[in-house]
Design an enzyme around this catalytic site. Structure first.
Site, short mmCIF file in Angstrom:
data_model
loop_
_atom_site.label_atom_id
_atom_site.label_comp_id
_atom_site.label_asym_id
_atom_site.label_seq_id
_atom_site.Cartn_x
_atom_site.Cartn_y
_atom_site.Cartn_z
N ASP A 123 61.61 21.76 20.68
CA ASP A 123 62.71 22.59 20.20
C ASP A 123 63.84 21.65 19.81
O ASP A 123 64.33 20.88 20.65
CB ASP A 123 63.18 23.54 21.29
CG ASP A 123 62.13 24.57 21.67
OD1 ASP A 123 61.28 24.88 20.82
OD2 ASP A 123 62.16 25.06 22.81
N ASP A 130 58.01 36.13 19.32
CA ASP A 130 58.76 36.00 20.58
C ASP A 130 58.87 37.39 21.17
O ASP A 130 59.41 38.31 20.53
CB ASP A 130 60.16 35.43 20.34
CG ASP A 130 60.13 34.00 19.81
OD1 ASP A 130 59.11 33.32 20.03
OD2 ASP A 130 61.11 33.58 19.18
#
Length: 257
Positions: free
Chosen positions: A11, A130
């Site tokens: 990330d 997600d």
């Protein structure tokens, strides 16, 4: 049986690798290119780079970083974050990415999945989902979230996973926000449901904390790949040791030593 893949996820915020818990409370984990090179050398099967603030900030994804990664590593890598058009994908693939991952843009405009698959081939189109288990008017359900996990949608996770495959996605990156960063294990029941209904590979993400968790998600969870971040970034588990463990458990793993 297809080889199970181990995929470190980086990330990225402003060129640095960061990691949090439940998508918040970020801390620095190192240079994104250097970490990617380390994982490639250790035997990672693929990498995923996610620009975690691109959609929030309205920025396009980090082309320069993609070029640096492509020149440094020799394994496939996927890039996501702020991708919303054919032009975005074209630029990333030309910069050296092997696949692109879309999430918020796909929810906003599902036809984008069809368009990208037709233009570039489904093999390089990953749809990231997600999901969080939250209370709705029908009771608790798995609900798709966008914008780095910050915005709930009206979409139910299981039907959405089926739809993205039908629209031409070549792979699903399924992240349980409930388990993300907790190191308590992947969301096995959810992953097994999505995987069991899919004819395309499913990458499980969110919750890895031990080698056993990868074994569980490959067996009980029926996942094709296991993705993790902090346990690799902070050297809690080394990829060669993980592969040795899974190989000893007679799972199909690409061995590198």
């Amino acid at each position: 049986m297809l080889t199970k893949r181990i995929i470190p996820c980086l990330d990225v915020k402003e060129g640095r690798t960061v990691k949090g818990v439940n998508f918040v409370n970020l801390r620095d984990a190192g240079d994104a290119v250097e970490l990617g090179a380390l994982y490639a050398a250790q035997g990672a099967d693929e990498l995923v780079y996610l620009d975690i603030t691109a959609t929030i900030d309205g920025r396009s994804t980090f082309i320069d970083l993609v070029r640096r990664v492509a020149h440094t590593i020799n394994i496939p890598f996927t890039v996501g974050g702020g991708i919303s058009s054919i032009a975005d994908v074209s630029a990333l693939l030309h910069a050296g990415a092997d696949k692109v991952s879309i999430n918020s843009a796909a929810v906003k405009n599902p036809d984008l999945i069809n368009e990208l698959s037709l233009e570039f081939g489904s093999q390089c189109i990953v749809v990231a989902i997600d999901t969080r288990y939250i209370e709705t008017e029908n009771g608790y359900e798995h609900i798709v979230h966008t914008h780095g996990g910050r915005k709930p949608t009206e979409l139910r996770t299981i039907p959405w996973a089926r739809e993205v495959e039908e629209r031409g996605a070549g792979e699903i990156l399924l992240t349980s926000m409930d388990t993300d960063g907790t190191k308590n294990g992947f969301a096995l029941e959810l992953t097994a449901t999505v995987s069991g209904n899919a004819n395309i590979p499913v990458i499980a993400s969110g919750g890895a904390g031990s080698m056993e968790h990868f074994y569980d998600v490959f067996t009980a969870g029926k996942a094709d790949a296991g993705l993790a971040a902090s346990i690799f970034h902070f050297r809690e588990i080394d990829i060669p040791d993980l592969k040795d463990y899974l190989n000893d458990k007679h799972l199909p793993i690409r061995m590198t030593r």
